[in-house]
Design a protein around this motif. Sequence first.
Motif, PDB file in Angstrom:
ATOM      1  N   TYR A  22     -14.311 -18.684  16.388  1.00 39.31           N
ATOM      2  CA  TYR A  22     -13.179 -18.584  15.792  1.00 39.31           C
ATOM      3  C   TYR A  22     -12.889 -19.466  14.630  1.00 39.31           C
ATOM      4  O   TYR A  22     -13.465 -20.556  14.534  1.00 39.31           O
ATOM      5  N   GLU A 195      -3.906 -22.442  17.795  1.00 41.90           N
ATOM      6  CA  GLU A 195      -5.447 -22.737  17.761  1.00 41.90           C
ATOM      7  C   GLU A 195      -5.657 -23.619  19.129  1.00 41.90           C
ATOM      8  O   GLU A 195      -6.886 -23.269  19.705  1.00 41.90           O
ATOM      9  N   GLN A 198      -5.564 -20.958  21.670  1.00 41.10           N
ATOM     10  CA  GLN A 198      -7.020 -20.149  21.597  1.00 41.10           C
ATOM     11  C   GLN A 198      -7.940 -21.124  22.255  1.00 41.10           C
ATOM     12  O   GLN A 198      -8.782 -20.583  23.164  1.00 41.10           O
ATOM     13  N   VAL A 260      -7.802 -14.343  20.855  1.00 40.68           N
ATOM     14  CA  VAL A 260      -8.314 -13.624  19.842  1.00 40.68           C
ATOM     15  C   VAL A 260      -9.141 -12.104  20.439  1.00 40.68           C
ATOM     16  O   VAL A 260      -8.905 -11.139  19.989  1.00 40.68           O
TER      17      VAL A 260
END
Length: 296
Positions: A22, A195, A198, A260
């Motif tokens: 990512y 983020e 994630q 994601v």
Amino acid sequence: MYTATKLNAADIARLAGSDFEYRYKELSKSSDAEIRRYIERTRSLAAPIAANFNDERNAEWFIRSYLALKLILASTLLANTALYARDHNLQAVRPYLSYYLMLNCCRAFIFTLPCVPWKGLTTIEATHSKILNIASDKLKRLSANEERRCGSILRIAQEQRNLFSYRFPATGLSLFGASLVDLDVAIDIARLFTELAQLNLACLEGEIRKKTSDAFSIPEADDMWHTLRYKTAAQDFIDDDDYYRVGYFHRKYTGPVALVGMATEGLVEDFFGAWSGDNQMGFDPDIRNDLLLDLL
């Protein structure tokens, strides 16, 4: 002063134990040491969960992950709406949009933290103050400076939103002068929490992969209704799109995966497509749908 990280997407995926490389835009402003320390701490907190992982925990983490993903997509919609409003002098909505696009990402971050116990609706319906306090406190694991910076901006944004919710100053946004929360800064903070959400799930995925190669199922659970049922004092709704997506993941979701990995093309298209409306003029809700979550 931020120090550019030397860790690339492959390095971070390897440290987290995830399959997904990512591109961390905001996290890349932190130092290598801060990122490594955050990953190590998150994996250590995820280890006890992974050691006793079973179908029931798989259902819990699906619920947490699905709700987190939708909150991030919702914040993306709000952020793009705010950018459109700024470009078209729609000033009245700016305090609301700047605040809520950050708040939703704080909630997504909290949902994905392995140290935060899941309490169903109690967790989902936490007060704004509790959300901001927890999000700011846990951000210290990355950086005390980031905790102070983001925590301050979040609370200023909340106060500015409150003034227009309850008092509405006659001078409009000019009342705040230079203290008005900048929209670009709000988007950057929302992206940072995105983020970290994630990365939290990537770390949990890594710990589970280290402990077992088993595939898990999602058993029937009362909390599953929290992903598709919307109950108000006057009405009770079941969202058809949520029902379809939850059914899809019920068949496909064999264990926690980075956000994601859950953001399928169909899910993203359907989410933003629901806001298109019949009139194709003006705001395009599908523009920059990867503004916060860098979709693969």
